[in-house]
Every structure is written in structure tokens, then in C-alpha cells.
Design a protein around this motif. Sequence first.
Motif, mmCIF file in Angstrom:
data_model
loop_
_atom_site.group_PDB
_atom_site.id
_atom_site.type_symbol
_atom_site.label_atom_id
_atom_site.label_comp_id
_atom_site.label_asym_id
_atom_site.label_seq_id
_atom_site.Cartn_x
_atom_site.Cartn_y
_atom_site.Cartn_z
ATOM 1 N N ASN A 1 -2.556 0.644 -1.986
ATOM 2 C CA ASN A 1 -1.939 1.883 -2.487
ATOM 3 C C ASN A 1 -2.831 2.530 -3.537
ATOM 4 N N THR B 1 -3.076 3.146 3.507
ATOM 5 C CA THR B 1 -1.847 3.081 4.300
ATOM 6 C C THR B 1 -0.596 2.835 3.468
ATOM 7 N N LEU C 1 1.517 6.888 6.934
ATOM 8 C CA LEU C 1 0.202 7.360 6.498
ATOM 9 C C LEU C 1 -0.882 7.093 7.546
ATOM 10 N N TYR D 1 -4.646 8.619 7.575
ATOM 11 C CA TYR D 1 -5.045 9.167 6.277
ATOM 12 C C TYR D 1 -6.219 8.374 5.711
ATOM 13 N N THR E 1 -0.849 5.453 -5.578
ATOM 14 C CA THR E 1 0.227 6.161 -4.897
ATOM 15 C C THR E 1 1.547 5.890 -5.607
ATOM 16 N N PHE F 1 5.962 12.675 2.060
ATOM 17 C CA PHE F 1 5.531 12.079 3.330
ATOM 18 C C PHE F 1 6.458 12.587 4.433
ATOM 19 N N TYR G 1 -0.156 15.406 5.746
ATOM 20 C CA TYR G 1 -1.100 14.332 6.058
ATOM 21 C C TYR G 1 -0.324 13.171 6.666
ATOM 22 N N GLY G 2 -1.079 12.265 7.289
ATOM 23 C CA GLY G 2 -0.462 11.090 7.877
ATOM 24 C C GLY G 2 0.189 11.379 9.215
#
Length: 486
Positions: A78, A87, A93, A96, A201, A322, A327-328
Motif C-alpha cells: 500500500n 494493489t 486496483l 494500476y 494509501t 475506487f 484508475y484500476g
Amino acid sequence: MALGTAMDWRGGLDAGDLSSESLARAAFDRIRAHDGVLRAILATDEARSLDLARRADVRLRAGERTPVLGLPVILKDNLHWSGLPLTCGSRVLEGYVAPYDATVVRRLLEAGAVPIAKANLDEFAMGSSGEYSAFGPARNPWDTSRVPGGSSSGSVVAVAAGYAPLALGSDTGGSVRLPASFCNVTALRPTYGVLSRHGLTAMASSLDQVGPIAATAADLALALGAMAGTDPLDSTSVDLPDRERLADLQALDLKGLRIGLPRECFADGLEPGVRDLLDNALRTLEGQGAELVEVSLPHTRYAIDTYYLLCTSEVSSNLSRFDGVRYGLRTPSAEGGLPAMIARTRDQGLGDEVKRRILLGTFCLSKGYYDAFYIKALKARALIAEDFRAAFAQADILASPVSPGTAFPFGAKTDDPLSMYLADVFTVPTALAGLPCLSMPAGFTGGLPAGIQLIGPALSDVRLLEAAHTFQSLTRHHLETPTLSA
């Protein structure tokens, strides 16, 4: 190559008996030999790491001597490391790739450390056992049928298994300390703000802290000294007093040191074997002149409830990003447009524990419940912090268990979230108060390790490490390593 502590390898590198490249190659050999079983690692870039090691060797040959120069290090997945996948242990994710370095990673790189891998973790750092990774759980190297603890499961397992002498995890409510206790390593949760959170993160921003993991307190000091300091990219960051003492950590004179024992932490509920180890550890400290005094932390009985109300509320906010838009993972939806796409992406990309915490947090923050739950939890947090301030008027440091028991079998608690959350009963109060605390090995019971937790006042991180270093100079529990099958 024989395993050793970071201090052992530091001495070999400085003397020219070891090279950073040889240490990095040995780390990758060990990962290949054992990680098929232990599952501690999610990603590597061997060519890049070996290039960093060769650059460190050039600096060493030029006579440069800094605490982490040339040492391999594992990074919890993270933390951003530019160019490698990030991830957070989650499918959401997928695809990414980190576009920048977290501040703590950048500082390690500048100091010449050699990152070699990204480590497994409970999804978005949510878990106490290591069982909630979307990529399968890491396994405890002392008994692979048991959990390693979480959420920094892979980072701790990597150090315990000898992949690297240093690793970075993150600690929100005990996520480096609990697995350290379960796997017989040493881990520090610094005072909130001592290590920058930029590039970590976010799960629960008012609680998250980067935490170094190693075999010994002296090793932790090397890593902490390289990373600590204010960061313009993190407005909550603070300077660490006495940081210069970390480069050559000395034992602390324990004569007259008052060690507070919170009565709430030594009541019923501790496994007998764990209690025996704690008593032995305290006798060791007392034998060096420390004075054991009873203190009270009366509001810590509300700590688990307070922690999960605040943590899940922040989770529901932080994880809203998220969504498949930026993204992801993105899961298309034939009908329903953007709302349906977001719903499908989150449903397929997030695991059950993450969903559980998002739902709880959203409920706590919803109209009609905000005052009853979230505001009340903030008030309880203030009372818990005040308890610690009162305790430190009677004691210099506090000692407590890390967890009520040792590592439990896989699946033992996954159907009972409350039982899982109670594994952190002794670690969440310090997180709520923002205090420095560490877990260090106290010995073995039933063939499994257990740790003791030391807690200090805010910004006493250096003195706390010195106290742990003194204990480890008197014991050898922390030098025990598991036997791994090839």
C-alpha cells in the motif's frame, strides 16, 4: 548466505566483507525457495533492484557510510514505489502502476537502501489475520497452518523468513505490532506524524502510520533515522526529537525507570502461556532496576468500539475514490449508465471485509446517526488519550500484551468478525492516542511466539527503542528464526 540482523549486515557492508548486490541476489534466491508456500510477496522487479544494489556498492566503495546504505528492504503493497504495481491487496486496483514514490520510500532510496519486493497484505490494510488479501493469505513461517497476523502480513513474514532484514508496513490499529508478535519480530508504530503518510494509501487517515519491521530494536532505529522528519507533502508530519541517537542506538539505564502496568491489560482473557511470558519479561526488566507500578486506563474498555466507529467512518470516505472512473478495475454495465458501472466495479473489485467496513462507516456518518455514533466516538477518543496522559504522570513507559493469544489457525475467526476485531484489543488504544509503541519478542509458548508491547509518551520514540534495545541485550528470543522447508 547466513541470515543476520540489519546491524550484522551493516557491519559486513562497511567492512567490505559483503556487497549489496550479493545480499539482494540472496534475497531473491530465498524468495524463490520459500515464497511458494509463505505467499509473502506480490511483486518484484529483480533487474531494477539489482541495479540499485550495484549503485549502492559504488557508494560503499567510495567510502560512504550511512545506516541503510546497501540494505535490502521489503515494502508493504500500500506504499507507492514508482514503476511497480500497487494493489493494496485488492482486485479493484488491477492494472494500476505507481506513478511516484511515497516519501518514506524516496528517503530510503536516497539513503541507498535497496527495495526488493512489494509485500502481501489484508485488502486495503483491513484485517488482523492476513486472511483478507485478494491474492491469498501469507502464511506464518513458524506454523504454516496458522495466520501470520495482519494487516502487514507479508512484510512481517518476509523479515521472519529472512528475505530481508528490514521491511515497511503500516499500522492503523495494530497492523505491524500484531503480526510481529505472531511471527517473532520487532515492529514500531511511531508517534503519529513522525513518518510521512504521503504515498501511503489511506485507510483511516487520522490513525494510519508507516511502521518499520525488523529483527531488533537497533535495526528499527536504522530505518527510522533514515525516514523520519517533516514533509511538506504531509501537513500532519512532525520532527522527531533526539533523532541523531538512532544511528548508534545505546542501551537505556533502567535503574529507576518506572514501567506502568495498566490493570485493564492484565485482567482475565490472556492465554496462560502468554501471561507467563509477559511476567518473565517484566521480571527481566525489574532485575535491571526498573520499577513496576500499576496504572489504570479506565476508558480503554471502550477502545475497540471507538476505533471501529472512527476507522470505518474514515474508510467509507477514503475508499469512495475506487470507483472504476479514474484508475484500476472498471466493470462495464450494459444498463444503468455511470451509477451501475460504479456499483458493479465496487461489488466485483472489493472483498467482503472491505465492504463490511464501508457499510458500517457509511451508516455511522449518515443523517440521524452522525451525532449518536461518530461524534460520540470522537469524545471517547479524547477520554482514552487523557487516560494515557494521566498514566504517564505515574510511569515513564507502559508495558502490556500485544494480543490475548498466539497465532490462531486459518479460518478460526473469519466467520466471527467481532472475535477477529478483539485480537487488537491491546493495540488500538495507543493508535487512538497517537502514541509511539512497539512489539518485541517475549518468548515462545506451545511452540509459537508472543510479544510484549512497550508504549511511550508522544515523541519518545528514541527512548522507547533504547528501552527495547536494553531488553534485547538481555534476551535471545528475538534471534530465534523458523525452520523453513524448501
